[in-house]
Design a protein around this motif. Structure first.
Motif: not given
Length: 228
Positions: A57-76
């Motif tokens: 996500f921090h390499t390239r901010d897009s709609n998909i990478t943002e959601k994946l980052d948020y969802f993975a962080a939420g899972a953790s």
């Protein structure tokens, strides 16, 4: 190098490596027969996934990478909440009710999975609400921090050793690191901002946390041998 936020990518990598090193130490020093070992390792794997998607996500901010980052962080974060009462109240052991079924653990597992899926469903199909997402993660984090602080106090009183107080100290460190997010300022050299520093601030407590897990497991196994 094609990175939108290189400092955040680098510090996310540091966290990834901290989890990877911690997993290796767990496999080395905690035997497979120890019942909580699987929960310790899952904590590490959730951490690896979370920081992988953070780097993307921090390499390239897009709609998909943002959601994946948020969802993975939420899972953790949710897994941390799931694991805290398992260790604190030893839900991995047979129930006191019938001595064998593990009903409480199954119910707790179902509840945590349902809450996470509901959280992801709301963000995916109803509204991607940044304020709600932050509030939900903070609420879950606060609950597990309270549990670990209580665990530290009771464990320290029981064994009288400094390592038993480590979870409470780690929680305090993380809270201080998180407070960096409150001090928003223009990025130094165009890349080092408060969010990047927050990522850097979690590396130390992650390493410390795995040292605690190993120490706690070894003490627990020794205590079990003495009772036997």
């Amino acid at each position: 190098m094609g990175m939108q936020e290189p400092a955040s990518v680098l510090f996310s990598l540091f966290n990834f490596l901290a989890h990877d090193h911690g997993i290796s130490k767990l496999k080395q020093f905690v035997p497979p027969g120890y019942k909580l070992r699987q929960y310790y390792l899952l904590f590490g794997y959730f951490g690896l996934a979370s920081w992988t998607f953070s780097m993307i996500f921090h390499t390239r901010d897009s709609n998909i990478t943002e959601k994946l980052d948020y969802f993975a962080a939420g899972a953790s974060v949710m897994y941390g909440m799931y694991f805290a009462p398992i260790r604190t109240f030893r839900l991995d052991k047979p129930d006191a009710v019938d001595g064998k079924t593990g009903t409480i653990l199954r119910l707790w597992t179902a509840l945590c999975v349902s809450l996470y899926l509901a959280h992801i469903g709301y963000l995916s199909f109803i509204r991607f609400d940044y304020t709600y997402n932050m509030a939900a993660n903070i609420a879950v984090g606060v609950v597990q921090n309270i549990l670990w602080t209580w665990f530290s106090i009771t464990r320290f009183r029981k064994v009288g050793r400094l390592w038993a107080a480590w979870p409470g100290l780690i929680v305090a460190w993380i809270i201080l690191a998180m407070s960096l997010e409150l001090f928003d300022f223009p990025p130094w050299w165009g890349m080092l901002d408060a969010h990047a520093l927050w990522h850097l601030g979690t590396v130390g407590p992650t390493i410390w946390w795995y040292n605690f897990l190993i120490k706690d497991a070894q003490e627990d196994m020794q205590s079990a041998r003495l009772k036997a």
